[in-house]
Write an enzyme that holds these catalytic residues in place. Sequence first.
Site, PDB file in Angstrom:
ATOM      1  N   LEU A  94       0.857  -1.181   0.000  1.00 44.84           N
ATOM      2  CA  LEU A  94       0.000   0.000   0.000  1.00 44.84           C
ATOM      3  C   LEU A  94       0.898   1.238   0.000  1.00 44.84           C
ATOM      4  O   LEU A  94       1.589   1.513   0.979  1.00 44.84           O
ATOM      5  CB  LEU A  94      -0.908  -0.008   1.236  1.00 44.84           C
ATOM      6  CG  LEU A  94      -1.927   1.111   1.348  1.00 44.84           C
ATOM      7  CD1 LEU A  94      -2.948   1.032   0.219  1.00 44.84           C
ATOM      8  CD2 LEU A  94      -2.646   1.043   2.690  1.00 44.84           C
ATOM      9  N   LYS A 121     -16.877   8.484  18.219  1.00 46.29           N
ATOM     10  CA  LYS A 121     -16.659   7.150  18.775  1.00 46.29           C
ATOM     11  C   LYS A 121     -16.994   7.178  20.257  1.00 46.29           C
ATOM     12  O   LYS A 121     -16.936   8.223  20.904  1.00 46.29           O
ATOM     13  CB  LYS A 121     -15.226   6.665  18.559  1.00 46.29           C
ATOM     14  CG  LYS A 121     -14.180   7.211  19.513  1.00 46.29           C
ATOM     15  CD  LYS A 121     -12.853   6.459  19.327  1.00 46.29           C
ATOM     16  CE  LYS A 121     -11.834   6.857  20.391  1.00 46.29           C
ATOM     17  NZ  LYS A 121     -10.608   6.063  20.311  1.00 46.29           N
ATOM     18  N   GLN A 131       3.431  -8.493  50.211  1.00 46.99           N
ATOM     19  CA  GLN A 131       3.031  -7.731  51.386  1.00 46.99           C
ATOM     20  C   GLN A 131       3.215  -8.543  52.668  1.00 46.99           C
ATOM     21  O   GLN A 131       3.142  -7.969  53.753  1.00 46.99           O
ATOM     22  CB  GLN A 131       1.559  -7.335  51.274  1.00 46.99           C
ATOM     23  CG  GLN A 131       1.229  -6.379  50.152  1.00 46.99           C
ATOM     24  CD  GLN A 131      -0.256  -6.140  50.029  1.00 46.99           C
ATOM     25  OE1 GLN A 131      -0.849  -6.454  49.009  1.00 46.99           O
ATOM     26  NE2 GLN A 131      -0.882  -5.574  51.043  1.00 46.99           N
ATOM     27  N   PHE A 179      -1.954  -3.158  46.361  1.00 47.89           N
ATOM     28  CA  PHE A 179      -3.368  -2.928  46.651  1.00 47.89           C
ATOM     29  C   PHE A 179      -4.054  -4.149  47.245  1.00 47.89           C
ATOM     30  O   PHE A 179      -5.263  -4.316  47.118  1.00 47.89           O
ATOM     31  CB  PHE A 179      -4.119  -2.473  45.392  1.00 47.89           C
ATOM     32  CG  PHE A 179      -3.416  -1.384  44.631  1.00 47.89           C
ATOM     33  CD1 PHE A 179      -3.226  -0.139  45.201  1.00 47.89           C
ATOM     34  CD2 PHE A 179      -2.924  -1.605  43.358  1.00 47.89           C
ATOM     35  CE1 PHE A 179      -2.568   0.878  44.517  1.00 47.89           C
ATOM     36  CE2 PHE A 179      -2.268  -0.597  42.662  1.00 47.89           C
ATOM     37  CZ  PHE A 179      -2.085   0.643  43.244  1.00 47.89           C
ATOM     38  N   GLU A 231      -0.639  -9.820  48.876  1.00 47.91           N
ATOM     39  CA  GLU A 231      -0.625 -10.267  50.262  1.00 47.91           C
ATOM     40  C   GLU A 231      -0.571 -11.788  50.346  1.00 47.91           C
ATOM     41  O   GLU A 231       0.190 -12.354  51.126  1.00 47.91           O
ATOM     42  CB  GLU A 231      -1.851  -9.747  51.010  1.00 47.91           C
ATOM     43  CG  GLU A 231      -1.842 -10.103  52.487  1.00 47.91           C
ATOM     44  CD  GLU A 231      -2.986  -9.476  53.258  1.00 47.91           C
ATOM     45  OE1 GLU A 231      -3.210  -9.882  54.416  1.00 47.91           O
ATOM     46  OE2 GLU A 231      -3.664  -8.576  52.724  1.00 47.91           O
ATOM     47  N   ARG A 252      -7.707  -3.109  48.325  1.00 49.89           N
ATOM     48  CA  ARG A 252      -7.827  -1.853  49.053  1.00 49.89           C
ATOM     49  C   ARG A 252      -9.282  -1.555  49.463  1.00 49.89           C
ATOM     50  O   ARG A 252     -10.167  -1.436  48.631  1.00 49.89           O
ATOM     51  CB  ARG A 252      -7.315  -0.731  48.155  1.00 49.89           C
ATOM     52  CG  ARG A 252      -6.996   0.575  48.837  1.00 49.89           C
ATOM     53  CD  ARG A 252      -6.460   1.540  47.819  1.00 49.89           C
ATOM     54  NE  ARG A 252      -5.759   2.670  48.396  1.00 49.89           N
ATOM     55  CZ  ARG A 252      -5.061   3.548  47.692  1.00 49.89           C
ATOM     56  NH1 ARG A 252      -4.958   3.384  46.380  1.00 49.89           N
ATOM     57  NH2 ARG A 252      -4.452   4.559  48.267  1.00 49.89           N
ATOM     58  N   PHE A 289     -10.989  -3.686  51.482  1.00 51.55           N
ATOM     59  CA  PHE A 289     -11.206  -4.974  52.151  1.00 51.55           C
ATOM     60  C   PHE A 289     -12.650  -5.175  52.623  1.00 51.55           C
ATOM     61  O   PHE A 289     -12.931  -5.426  53.784  1.00 51.55           O
ATOM     62  CB  PHE A 289     -10.247  -5.073  53.347  1.00 51.55           C
ATOM     63  CG  PHE A 289      -9.938  -6.484  53.787  1.00 51.55           C
ATOM     64  CD1 PHE A 289      -9.005  -7.234  53.118  1.00 51.55           C
ATOM     65  CD2 PHE A 289     -10.565  -7.048  54.873  1.00 51.55           C
ATOM     66  CE1 PHE A 289      -8.695  -8.536  53.519  1.00 51.55           C
ATOM     67  CE2 PHE A 289     -10.288  -8.347  55.288  1.00 51.55           C
ATOM     68  CZ  PHE A 289      -9.345  -9.085  54.611  1.00 51.55           C
ATOM     69  N   GLU A 317      -6.493   3.118  52.885  1.00 53.42           N
ATOM     70  CA  GLU A 317      -7.762   2.584  52.397  1.00 53.42           C
ATOM     71  C   GLU A 317      -8.973   3.498  52.575  1.00 53.42           C
ATOM     72  O   GLU A 317      -9.840   3.545  51.700  1.00 53.42           O
ATOM     73  CB  GLU A 317      -8.047   1.243  53.096  1.00 53.42           C
ATOM     74  CG  GLU A 317      -7.053   0.171  52.758  1.00 53.42           C
ATOM     75  CD  GLU A 317      -7.293  -1.106  53.553  1.00 53.42           C
ATOM     76  OE1 GLU A 317      -7.745  -2.090  52.952  1.00 53.42           O
ATOM     77  OE2 GLU A 317      -7.045  -1.111  54.775  1.00 53.42           O
TER      78      GLU A 317
END
Length: 951
Positions: free
Chosen positions: A20, A38, A386, A417, A421, A531, A533, A880
């Site tokens: 092209l 859009k 964590q 976040f 953990e 975050r 919880f 948090e």
Amino acid sequence: MDEHFFKSYRKTSIQGIEVLRSITLPLSKKNEFIWSAKQCRRREDDIAIVNTAMKVSFDTTDQCLIKSAQLVFGGMAAMTSEAKAASRYLIGKKWSTEILEDVCSLLVQDFPLSVDVPGGMATYRQSLAISFFYKFYLHVTQWLSESGISDLPFIETEALSATRPCIRSESKESQLYQIVSPDQPEHDLVGRPITHLSGLKHATGEAIYIDDIPLHRNEHYGTLVINRTVPYGKLLSVDPSEALAIPGVVAFFDSSSIPKDRNTFGVIEHDEFVFATEEVTTIGQTIGLIVATDALIAEKASKLVKINVEPLSPTILTIEEAIANNSYLHHCKVSSGDVEAGLTRADHIVEGEMRVGGQEHFYLETQSCLVIPKEEDEVDVFIATQAVVNMQRSISKCIGVPQNRVTVKTRRAGGSFGGKETRCILLGIPAALAAQKLRVPVRMVLNRYDDMEITGHRNPYLFRYKMGFNSDGRIIAIRISAYSNGGIAQDLGSEIICVTILSIDGTFRIPNWEIDGWACKTNLPTNTAMRGFGNPEGSIMLHTLFEIVAETTERDSVEIRQLHLYEEGDFTPTNQILTNCTIKQCWDECLANSTYHKRLQAVKQFNKNNKWKKRGIAITTTKHNLGFGDKFMCQAGALVMIHLDGSVSLNHGGMEMGQGLHTKMIQIATRVLQIPASKIYFSETASDKVPNAPPTCGSMSADLNGMAIINACDILMERLLPYKSANPNGSWESWITAAYFDQINLSAVGFYSYFDPIYSFASNSGSHTKYTSFGAACSEVEIDCLTGDHSVLRTDIVMDVGESLNPAIDIGQIEGAFVQGYGLFVMEELLHSREGHLLTKGPSMYKIPTMNDIPREFYVSILRGSSNPRAVYSSKGIGEPPLTLATSVFFAIRNAISDARKDKKLSIDFRFDSPATVERIRIACENEYSVRQPSLSENGSNCQNSWSINV
């Protein structure tokens, strides 16, 4: 270039030997009008849900007579397509209101989307196509009018708002905090807004993360082999022979490589397998581990392992399916007062459901680890976690060595976040096993797609409620059943659902409560901490009830909330007495700062003057209970070492994930040791320096580790006191030298613990809170009723952080938490297939907020005059609590929708689930340009043939 050029997605009709060379874009001609648009999930850096380019040209003599027309759409078919019937219809027609209804009907015929269409959102996409044509119609009519053409269709002024795009104006912001006393010594950094000590390294790319660690000699790479077959089935066979035949592949490990009693892990219960054994119970479950000489070989080989699975039933994916099959991980309940009696006395009773979606952690650094074997079965584990001790304990058990042979080190994590953990164990154990058996360093880094699919998310929720209230707006009784989708295993699911029901009262005093919490067991990857919880989900549910009361009683929701605000000395449904309750101060200051009442009138006037753009304003609150319900979590240790040149090595059990913990700990040490921060250094969190540390979580790490550092520093200062007294004009270095030559120990271990009687669900007594943080936020939004697009115009936040250790970091946490909460409640949506696969994997499908989504005006104020005697230097945890304040945006959107529905004489009693995506906003704004599809409900419920399901 016509409709035959594109063959399918990213495929064209260009042949292999063709190139092209150029594309010529013809200039528009006289009497020719072109318009494009859009709509995306996110305004910037996003692929369109639907986009369009429309062209119409008019006769030169009769300038209202359509000569030619092309209506082209993307996102309505497998490739960009022209709406041929609608385009043909327009030719020869007069530009008038009569064409609108016919074209809208023809567009639905041109693009007959079924509910199982790939990408989903069938109703929304069809409504967008129609709405885009209506906007085009308005634009062309305006252009024709500006050309001096008469005999045009009449357009009411209020409708012209549809032609005005949501454009972000110049940002405005302010951050207000209390400065330290001018008498505070210069070296004492507590309370000063100093920058994050690693901030420049983060910005320049100099900060070292796991995959930045230089390669070790003979280092190998591990890639997980995961189940991609069915979410629940019998594991018949695993054949790695084809993978092992690839040059560079060194080994394959699976359940046969580890003793059965070591092949499990878990935080509360050991109910997950390191490697699947007899059954697979979820898509993404670990089957084995490929180890190769480099990452590309390992990745390629992992996909060649043949897994043979026989499907089993029942497969449970959604909360509703879990309820139907009585499939639960945990149940807890809190009752206060007499709900039945309260419902009997109430003037109004409402019942309903609300769904709150899950959320991907989307940390920038995916799950990563590097394990280096040493002599005598020792291993050094470098991992972004964590929970250093939990990782140490899990690896120790699974490779069969004492914990003193496993040293876990974390310098920093590139975001977490809550996602690092517990779920980092999925990499840590296999990597350690391979490193131990092969006696080579093993590195593992998940790609983004696998990280999102296998490591779990924030728990999705379904709430079922019944509420009684009086005509004056006072709520008498609430009964709620909260269901979370915990996935296949316990992880922290039981703790999360407990936090939800223990904190669902928020900042409001309501006399009669009955709250049931159920963590559902499903065949999805185990969901985990994130975050907030469990607190944000309960908060948005309760604030929804206040909106329902306001709508039913025709009162301002601010008035309804104000009636119920807690006061000092009030008791919560769990019999916690509120001390240092600052919610009214936060509320009053937020109302004043935001000029809420004045702006509410301006919003009403705007909505009166605009038909297709509506504004909404809302103020919400947060109450976050800080503290742990398990005694072993309420402790911390520190190790402080003074070197002979006077420099200080600071060590504690908390880890850095961008939240500024190490910076705050150094600030605390400057006060106690009375030296500048330049003399203090923190290297890394390590299990061989501070053992048995609790996880860095719950916004409690500054409280716990800070007190341990104070303890260690106090010990050292007591030892140095004789030398300071003997030489009061001496320097820090001279005192250290004198103490050293006098055989004084210049290192100290600090320790801190607290204990309140643990809360009992059985007796509804005891403590689950060390202290409470409060805050309030007011947000104003503007929505486009035709597309579902929106813009956050302004947010004001007032947050109680006690006496801030570092206002710069705390305000950063407030702003960051708010924007992440905005993602949770408004933008981010997790979608699964009926086969249990995550559909929204990677940044192309899953959208988090960007800079353009931050409120145009963003004002943050730290509450003045607040103190907290139960934490280090009267501060409060801040990571948090502010996240929940993003509910203010959600309810501002909801209020804007309500005004749009009032215009159309529709009920304002409508279900509005979270997140408030562009699809949900548009569908809730029912109007003459909406498409109704009975098989797909407003909230995208799980109809039998839908492309995706809500889990």
